[in-house]
Design an enzyme around this catalytic site. Sequence first.
Site, mmCIF file in Angstrom:
data_model
loop_
_atom_site.group_PDB
_atom_site.id
_atom_site.type_symbol
_atom_site.label_atom_id
_atom_site.label_comp_id
_atom_site.label_asym_id
_atom_site.label_seq_id
_atom_site.Cartn_x
_atom_site.Cartn_y
_atom_site.Cartn_z
ATOM 1 C CD1 TRP A 326 -3.084 1.308 0.814
ATOM 2 C CD2 TRP A 326 -1.523 2.462 1.920
ATOM 3 N NE1 TRP A 326 -3.598 2.566 1.074
ATOM 4 C CE2 TRP A 326 -2.653 3.294 1.756
ATOM 5 C CE3 TRP A 326 -0.417 2.979 2.594
ATOM 6 C CZ2 TRP A 326 -2.711 4.598 2.240
ATOM 7 C CZ3 TRP A 326 -0.466 4.274 3.070
ATOM 8 C CH2 TRP A 326 -1.599 5.064 2.895
ATOM 9 C CG HIS A 327 3.254 2.431 3.303
ATOM 10 N ND1 HIS A 327 2.573 1.474 4.008
ATOM 11 C CD2 HIS A 327 3.219 3.560 4.062
ATOM 12 C CE1 HIS A 327 2.157 1.992 5.156
ATOM 13 N NE2 HIS A 327 2.524 3.246 5.205
ATOM 14 N N GLY A 328 3.843 1.588 -1.294
ATOM 15 C CA GLY A 328 4.574 1.832 -2.526
ATOM 16 C C GLY A 328 4.797 0.561 -3.317
ATOM 17 C CG PHE A 485 2.865 6.460 0.448
ATOM 18 C CD1 PHE A 485 3.816 5.885 -0.368
ATOM 19 C CD2 PHE A 485 3.259 6.979 1.674
ATOM 20 C CE1 PHE A 485 5.146 5.802 0.023
ATOM 21 C CE2 PHE A 485 4.580 6.903 2.082
ATOM 22 C CZ PHE A 485 5.521 6.309 1.261
#
Length: 485
Positions: A326-328, A485
């Site tokens: 989700w963050h990257g 993000f």
Amino acid sequence: MLFNSFAFALFLPIVFILYWALFNRKNVDLRNLFVLIASYVFYGWWDWKFLLLIALTSFASWGTGLLIGRDEQSDRNKKTWLVVNLVLNLGILAVFKYYNFFVDSVVSMLAVMGVERAHTATLNIILPVGISFYTFQALSYSIDVYRKQVAPTRNWLQFFAFVSFFPQLVAGPIERAKNLLPQFSSIRSIDYRTMRSALLLMAWGFFKKIMIADRLAVFVEGTFDNGASGLPMLLGAVFFAFQLYLDFSAYSDIAIGTAKLFGFDLMTNFRRPYLSTSFSNFWKRWHISLSSWFMDYLYIPLGGNRKGQLRKYVNLLIVFAVSGLWHGASWNFVIWGVLNVLFMIALDPVIRKWESPALLSRAVKSVLIFSCYALSLVFFRAKGFDTAITCLTNLGFDNAAAMTTFGLNAVELKLTAWLLAGLMLIEVLVESFAVQKSAYEVIDASIQKIPFYVRWAIYIALVLSVLFFGQYGGGNEHSFIYFQF
């Protein structure tokens, strides 16, 4: 549009005056239409073309919510409509954020297996700002409607304003429909005390961002991107842990304060995470809106801790790996997530056994948790796996003479360290004596006890300090980390 930009400094007062003078009076729909337009201007300031995506996400979630909520629908049909909305919105997120990542990963895997590189097509597209945040916010509504935890709204203006509400649109907090959506159904009100509290919270956020986080960013960039070794690299890793916390919590503070100016209440997103006494406790204090989202919509549906210890660990690994993604779109983020769940599984049982002496125990636990988290963040910050390994192997206590060659001179480095130490001292005192309150609430209450002229002198000094350091650090773009993000 950045909070710490001249455009926002003009945008906010204009919207504030129009909101209270003209639109927040009798007609709720007119008020919500104004909030929606203002939010779309705020988001479209970056690139107006991506307004189509947030409109599509809003329409899909609102429309399927109505279909799911119809009494005459069978459970099977309701589930089908939920799946349709999940596939559509997660599909949009996957194309823009993960398509190239998965293509490159498959090609690399085939190369390892000895398969010659086949022709592959990648997309030359820009990641829309905040897409992960508003997608998750919209999806939580659909899931909650399916679970009958919230009633579907027939008012599309109300829902569109909920998804795109500009204070928290691009970097959270990720609000739940049951908390924020009802606030769009009535005329709001505000008093002097709330307004003063909102402005102080925003000032506190700007102070953390501009006075400390942006200064830390200069040193962190110098160490991570220029092959630092020894003590400078170690300090760079520590500074990045604080930069990330202060940068993101500052955005949350400004977002919550801005929402208060318009009569809306947003959830708390951070609660002194670096003073946690266990890793599980840390994730209840860090990015609370996202951690609780994964808990409610992924961990519990997977079975949570209801199906034995082994299944619990597997579920945690899945949740943290997905959280990393989700963050990257990078395996570095997955490694970061997996490392943190391994810390939780391996160290929490040991940590819980040491309870005395109480004060020393809490201090050692907090230092241990912070140290492990800071090490995991090397993968979060480094540009690639090999770079992360190089940074980790370069950690040490030598090369102290080079400390002032990474963007901050001796005076700037000492000032940054003192500001950081002062802020953490405040957090320690609040944690010790006013655990139910936030640092800014304690500061606000303390300021109100001093004479009027001294209080306003503090306000003016705070504003001037933020303005003076607003362009600190040559080449620093000053954007918030979580915008990516």
